[in-house]
Every structure is written in structure tokens, then in C-alpha cells.
Design a protein around this motif. Structure first.
Motif, mmCIF file in Angstrom:
data_model
loop_
_atom_site.group_PDB
_atom_site.id
_atom_site.type_symbol
_atom_site.label_atom_id
_atom_site.label_comp_id
_atom_site.label_asym_id
_atom_site.label_seq_id
_atom_site.Cartn_x
_atom_site.Cartn_y
_atom_site.Cartn_z
ATOM 1 N N UNK A 1 38.048 38.143 43.661
ATOM 2 C CA UNK A 1 38.162 36.842 44.674
ATOM 3 C C UNK A 1 37.782 37.501 45.554
ATOM 4 N N UNK A 2 37.829 36.208 46.897
ATOM 5 C CA UNK A 2 37.490 36.123 48.177
ATOM 6 C C UNK A 2 39.250 36.842 48.614
ATOM 7 N N UNK A 3 40.327 36.472 48.776
ATOM 8 C CA UNK A 3 40.614 36.016 48.723
ATOM 9 C C UNK A 3 42.784 37.057 48.357
ATOM 10 N N UNK A 4 43.305 37.642 48.590
ATOM 11 C CA UNK A 4 44.582 38.752 48.176
ATOM 12 C C UNK A 4 44.150 38.315 46.729
ATOM 13 N N UNK A 5 45.157 39.891 45.963
ATOM 14 C CA UNK A 5 45.356 39.502 44.353
ATOM 15 C C UNK A 5 46.547 39.619 44.567
ATOM 16 N N UNK A 6 47.450 38.460 44.727
ATOM 17 C CA UNK A 6 48.655 38.571 44.368
ATOM 18 C C UNK A 6 49.608 38.796 43.066
ATOM 19 N N UNK A 7 50.769 39.955 42.582
ATOM 20 C CA UNK A 7 51.152 39.463 41.432
ATOM 21 C C UNK A 7 52.776 40.080 41.150
ATOM 22 N N UNK A 8 53.869 39.540 40.433
ATOM 23 C CA UNK A 8 55.057 40.321 40.281
ATOM 24 C C UNK A 8 54.921 41.398 39.357
ATOM 25 N N UNK A 9 55.148 42.447 39.148
ATOM 26 C CA UNK A 9 55.442 43.483 38.012
ATOM 27 C C UNK A 9 56.527 43.786 37.708
ATOM 28 N N UNK A 10 57.028 43.493 36.523
ATOM 29 C CA UNK A 10 58.575 43.936 36.050
ATOM 30 C C UNK A 10 58.433 44.835 35.114
ATOM 31 N N UNK A 11 58.933 46.099 34.979
ATOM 32 C CA UNK A 11 59.545 46.911 34.049
ATOM 33 C C UNK A 11 60.540 47.697 33.424
ATOM 34 N N UNK A 12 60.330 48.327 32.502
ATOM 35 C CA UNK A 12 62.120 48.819 31.835
ATOM 36 C C UNK A 12 61.539 49.994 32.739
ATOM 37 N N UNK B 1 55.156 43.536 32.656
ATOM 38 C CA UNK B 1 54.519 42.197 32.818
ATOM 39 C C UNK B 1 54.238 42.089 33.617
ATOM 40 N N UNK B 2 53.311 41.029 34.064
ATOM 41 C CA UNK B 2 52.892 40.686 35.540
ATOM 42 C C UNK B 2 52.770 38.908 35.289
ATOM 43 N N UNK B 3 53.099 38.512 36.417
ATOM 44 C CA UNK B 3 52.766 37.469 37.097
ATOM 45 C C UNK B 3 51.858 37.045 37.593
ATOM 46 N N UNK C 1 40.554 52.758 23.209
ATOM 47 C CA UNK C 1 40.665 50.892 23.019
ATOM 48 C C UNK C 1 41.291 50.285 24.951
ATOM 49 N N UNK C 2 39.546 49.392 24.486
ATOM 50 C CA UNK C 2 39.879 48.365 26.297
ATOM 51 C C UNK C 2 40.085 47.107 25.878
ATOM 52 N N UNK C 3 41.023 46.391 26.709
ATOM 53 C CA UNK C 3 41.144 44.846 26.658
ATOM 54 C C UNK C 3 40.521 44.753 28.114
ATOM 55 N N UNK C 4 40.238 43.276 28.401
ATOM 56 C CA UNK C 4 40.526 43.044 29.748
ATOM 57 C C UNK C 4 41.002 41.716 29.998
ATOM 58 N N UNK C 5 41.693 41.205 30.462
ATOM 59 C CA UNK C 5 42.637 39.814 30.732
ATOM 60 C C UNK C 5 42.351 39.629 32.475
ATOM 61 N N UNK C 6 42.383 37.753 31.802
ATOM 62 C CA UNK C 6 42.066 37.125 33.374
ATOM 63 C C UNK C 6 43.306 37.641 34.615
ATOM 64 N N UNK C 7 43.616 37.394 35.628
ATOM 65 C CA UNK C 7 44.889 37.454 36.039
ATOM 66 C C UNK C 7 44.488 35.918 37.413
ATOM 67 N N UNK C 8 45.616 34.776 37.224
ATOM 68 C CA UNK C 8 45.751 34.290 38.676
ATOM 69 C C UNK C 8 46.696 33.704 38.873
ATOM 70 N N UNK C 9 47.382 32.627 38.894
ATOM 71 C CA UNK C 9 48.109 31.787 40.404
ATOM 72 C C UNK C 9 48.978 31.617 38.461
ATOM 73 N N UNK C 10 50.123 31.745 38.216
ATOM 74 C CA UNK C 10 50.346 31.532 36.748
ATOM 75 C C UNK C 10 50.272 32.152 35.699
ATOM 76 N N UNK C 11 49.573 32.776 35.140
ATOM 77 C CA UNK C 11 49.392 33.950 34.337
ATOM 78 C C UNK C 11 49.811 34.952 33.925
ATOM 79 N N UNK C 12 50.577 35.094 32.836
ATOM 80 C CA UNK C 12 51.446 36.412 32.943
ATOM 81 C C UNK C 12 50.606 37.204 31.655
ATOM 82 N N UNK C 13 50.938 38.357 32.002
ATOM 83 C CA UNK C 13 50.240 39.835 31.410
ATOM 84 C C UNK C 13 50.683 40.002 30.878
ATOM 85 N N UNK C 14 51.240 40.575 29.032
ATOM 86 C CA UNK C 14 52.065 41.495 29.235
ATOM 87 C C UNK C 14 51.698 42.719 28.158
ATOM 88 N N UNK C 15 51.983 43.836 28.810
ATOM 89 C CA UNK C 15 51.186 44.860 28.832
ATOM 90 C C UNK C 15 52.218 46.202 28.084
#
Ligand code: PAN
Ligand code: ZN
Length: 192
Positions: A144-155, A100-102, A118-132
């Protein structure tokens, strides 16, 4: 198998620096990716191969399925032609391993694709939790115009298969369209 209780519990304070968009501290070696590390991934060959595109700041623990690996990614804003800055993207070597990405800062898109196209495109921003889920390749794109920062956690034993994406690409691209970010078919995608 090593005893997982030999790893000492720890707490990491994720300190968000809004000016840099960076998270500190880091436990482990930072990976830097420049355009030169991504040859052939953008439709257009970049003129400045030394440009820094992203950094991955890990919180390292042993890469076994007893552990959950964590890292933050700092993806700088920018474009190559009309394509936004993006990560290389990968399948997990062990295909069924999920992640997942936070979202922490910036604005992005998460492009995901299966091996059968198959493909899927999901939004990412502060507070989104993307489950992969397992079996889905994933690539982040900074729209965007700013750095995109996200936390990833995986097995921990997931591993990274970059070769399949290098050979085939993703079915879709995220480009700068007249009305904002647009998802278009990748003319160079190699379906199976
Ligand atoms: C992420 C990615 C990170 C960089 O931690 O590894 O965002 O992207 P690439 O690995 O595609 O260069 C992750 O998905 N780990 O599994
Ligand atoms: Zn991954």
C-alpha cells in the motif's frame, strides 16, 4: 532454569499514532533495517542503500520457551524496481516454533514458505490475524501507500535463521503488476 514468576507482570498500552503509523511505548531496543542491510534480497540493486525500510519495536522479555515475545513492525511504503518494500524474512532457528501476526494498519501480504518449496501468500491489514505454523519461513510485504504495522507474538526461544533465506530466497515475489499487487515466481529461488 529461571523461575518465570520472577518476571513482573506488566501492561503495555499500544497507542496507535495514525499519522506516524507507530506504536508506543517501546520496551527494548528498536531494530532499524535499511536497504543496505538487505543486500541481494531484491532482484535489483537499490540506488539508495541508506533508505529506511522498516523498524521493529519490541516488548522485551527473556527469550526462553517460558515466554511469548512480542514486537510491532513498522514497514514503510515503497518499491525497489517493481518489488514492494518487504522484511528480510526468516525461518525460526528452532524450526517448529509458531507465531502470529495481528494487522494494525496499512495493507500488506504475508509470504510464507516451507524448506521443500511450498508457498502461501496471505493478506495483511488492520484486523487480520495471520497464523504462521512452525516450519514456515515468513516475510511481510507492504503493498500500500501507508506504513504497514503489525504486532507479532511468538514462542520466546524461537530464534531467527536469516541465512537460509539469504542463500535461497523465497519461491515467490510480490511485485507491482498492471492490475495491482501480483505474486510471481522468483527466478532466483534456489530449491533443494
Ligand atoms: C517478526 C519479524 C519482523 C521483522 O517480529 O522479526 O517483522 O522481520 P525480519 O525479522 O524478517 O527482519 C517475526 O517474525 N519475529 O519472529
Ligand atoms: Zn518470526
Amino acid at each position: 532454569m529461571t523461575d518465570p514468576s520472577e518476571l513482573h507482570p506488566f501492561t503495555t498500552l499500544l497507542d496507535l499514532d495514525l499519522d506516524l503509523g507507530a506504536l508506543t511505548p517501546v520496551r527494548g531496543e528498536v531494530t532499524e533495517r535499511r536497504l543496505a542491510d538487505m543486500r541481494g534480497m531484491y532482484q535489483r540493486e537499490p540506488a539508495d542503500p541508506e533508505r529506511l525500510v522498516y523498524q521493529v519495536l519490541p516488548i522485551e522479555v527473556p527469550a526462553t520457551n517460558a515466554n511469548i515475545l512480542c514486537s510491532t513492525t513498522l514497514l514503510h511504503p515503497g518499491q525497489v524496481g517493481d518489488e514492494f518494500h518487504m522484511t528480510k524474512g526468516h525461518f525460526h532457528e528452532v524450526r517448529d516454533r509458531g507465531e502470529f501476526y495481528l494487522g494494525i494498519a496499512g495493507e500488506g501480504r504475508l509470504v510464507m514458505a516451507t524448506e521443500d518449496g511450498r508457498s502461501v501468500v496471505e493478506p495483511m491489514r488492520r484486523g487480520t490475524l495471520n497464523y504462521i505454523p512452525g516450519g514456515w519461513a515468513h516475510r511481510s510485504v507492504n503493498v500500500g501507500d501507508e506504513p504497514l504495522v503489525f504486532l507479532a507474538a511468538y514462542i520466546g526461544d524461537a530464534g531467527h535463521d536469516y541465512g537460509t533465506i539469504e542463500d535461497r530466497g523465497f519461491p515467490v515475489l510480490v511485485v507491482h503488476g498492471s492490475g495491482g499487487p501480483a505474486v510471481v515466481d522468483n527466478p532466483r529461488y534456489r530449491s533443494r
